[in-house]
Design a protein around this motif. Structure first.
Motif, mmCIF file in Angstrom:
data_model
loop_
_atom_site.group_PDB
_atom_site.id
_atom_site.type_symbol
_atom_site.label_atom_id
_atom_site.label_comp_id
_atom_site.label_asym_id
_atom_site.label_seq_id
_atom_site.Cartn_x
_atom_site.Cartn_y
_atom_site.Cartn_z
ATOM 1 N N ALA A 1 0.834 -1.213 0.000
ATOM 2 C CA ALA A 1 0.000 0.000 0.000
ATOM 3 C C ALA A 1 0.865 1.258 0.000
ATOM 4 C CB ALA A 1 -0.925 -0.015 1.209
ATOM 5 N N ARG A 2 1.904 1.277 0.830
ATOM 6 C CA ARG A 2 2.767 2.453 0.909
ATOM 7 C C ARG A 2 3.521 2.674 -0.407
ATOM 8 N NH1 ARG A 2 5.446 0.908 4.769
ATOM 9 N NH2 ARG A 2 7.372 0.270 3.720
ATOM 10 N N ARG A 3 4.015 1.583 -0.984
ATOM 11 C CA ARG A 3 4.758 1.711 -2.253
ATOM 12 C C ARG A 3 3.845 2.250 -3.354
ATOM 13 N NH1 ARG A 3 4.940 -1.467 -6.468
ATOM 14 N NH2 ARG A 3 4.008 -3.233 -5.367
ATOM 15 N N LEU A 4 2.628 1.722 -3.427
ATOM 16 C CA LEU A 4 1.697 2.184 -4.454
ATOM 17 C C LEU A 4 1.314 3.642 -4.228
ATOM 18 C CD1 LEU A 4 -0.600 -0.968 -4.690
ATOM 19 C CD2 LEU A 4 1.013 -0.165 -6.430
ATOM 20 N N ALA A 5 1.093 4.021 -2.968
ATOM 21 C CA ALA A 5 0.740 5.415 -2.666
ATOM 22 C C ALA A 5 1.868 6.359 -3.058
ATOM 23 C CB ALA A 5 0.401 5.558 -1.186
ATOM 24 N N GLN A 6 3.107 5.947 -2.836
ATOM 25 C CA GLN A 6 4.254 6.766 -3.222
ATOM 26 C C GLN A 6 4.323 6.942 -4.735
ATOM 27 O OE1 GLN A 6 7.432 4.580 -1.357
ATOM 28 N NE2 GLN A 6 7.175 5.599 0.622
#
Length: 313
Positions: free
Chosen positions: A205-210
């Protein structure tokens, strides 16, 4: 509980009995069987209120020969106050709040709702989630939490109830997750245009949000790529059993192109972020079951004296 003679399969009796008996005094007298502390009770009460919504179809959940179980998703400040686990082992053992809230709901379904195997419940095999399936969403998720997306304020606490056929672990990225969503799509979910749940790892989730992805973007990607082949659908036992006119138009239209999405539209995938923040991401997919499409949310109302003071193991 003794089911009246001749009424063991009566959906009306099941609904009415649970509704009548699910009063605060009745729930309080039974939930300690799950090892529950008084501070957990508002979550259990909100979950029972959600179960009694006709959209949840308590009658069907209690009597079906499928192995469906309630999935409870807790959002808001109460999750932290009660010590609900949204991180390491969020779906596993060892977490008092998760286990006992989910277990209390199941005991209410059995002891008040009469859903005992072989008497009212005809689930042939059952599943571990019928003990407890309660999870909180991580507060540090990179997107607004589920309950905010559903129209609640961030400072409110909610429990969202869904129907889960099972919990399927997925290791990898969105490609692997979409592949499992397609191959393990519930034919009952497709037949009844159900809503499924996806638990996304915080690392992913964090990687995609970045990279600029929103929660809605992820849902659309999983919807677009998570398809069941039309040939598999046509060869299935349920396709041979159910009348052609009973299949929804969207599924039949999609089958003409060679593949059927697991749900009718992207918004029918309920996406939350939970689990450990590991670089080898672990996700979970919970296919839907039954009718009508189900995602019921209720606010968790805390006693005024306990707001902000609760803490649990």
């Amino acid at each position: 509980m003794v089911v009246p003679a001749g009424q063991r399969a009566s959906g009306e009796w099941i609904d009415d009995t649970l509704r009548v008996r699910a009063e605060e005094k009745g729930l309080r007298s039974r939930t300690p069987l799950a090892g529950q502390f008084p501070r957990h009770f508002p979550v259990v009460l909100a979950a029972v209120q959600a179960m009694l919504d006709p959209v949840f179809n308590m009658r069907g959940v209690q009597t079906t020969d499928e192995n469906v179980a309630p999935l409870l998703i807790v959002n808001g400040p109460v999750a932290r106050q009660l010590g609900l686990n949204a991180s390491w082992g969020a779906l596993g053992p060892g977490w008092t709040a998760n286990a006992t809230i989910g277990r209390a709901v199941r005991l209410i379904m059995n002891n008040l709702g009469g859903g005992w195997p072989g008497a009212v419940s005809f689930a042939g095999l059952g599943q571990p989630a019928r003990y407890s399936l309660c999870v909180a969403e991580r507060e540090d998720a990179p997107w607004p939490p589920l309950h905010v997306e559903l129209g609640y304020r961030a400072d409110q606490s909610t429990v969202t109830l869904m129907r889960a056929e099972t919990v399927i672990n997925v290791t990898g990225g969105l490609e692997e997750l979409a592949s499992v969503i397609g191959s393990a799509a519930s034919l009952f979910g497709i037949l009844h245009s159900g809503k499924a749940a996806v638990i996304l790892s915080p690392f992913t989730a964090r990687r995609l949000a970045q990279e600029g992805w929103t929660r809605a973007d992820v849902r659309r990607e999983l919807f677009t790529r998570g398809h069941l082949s039309a040939e598999t659908w046509r060869r299935s036992w349920i396709h041979a059993t159910v009348r052609a006119v009973d299949w929804p138009e969207w599924a039949c239209a999609a089958a003409e192109s060679g593949a059927i999405p697991s749900v009718r539209e992207p918004e029918d995938l309920t996406l939350i972020v939970a689990g450990a923040d590991l670089p080898i991401p672990q996700h979970a997919y919970c296919p839907s079951w039954g009718h009508p499409p189900c995602r019921v949310t209720r606010e968790i109302v805390l006693p005024a004296a306990s707001r902000g003071t609760m803490a649990g193991p």
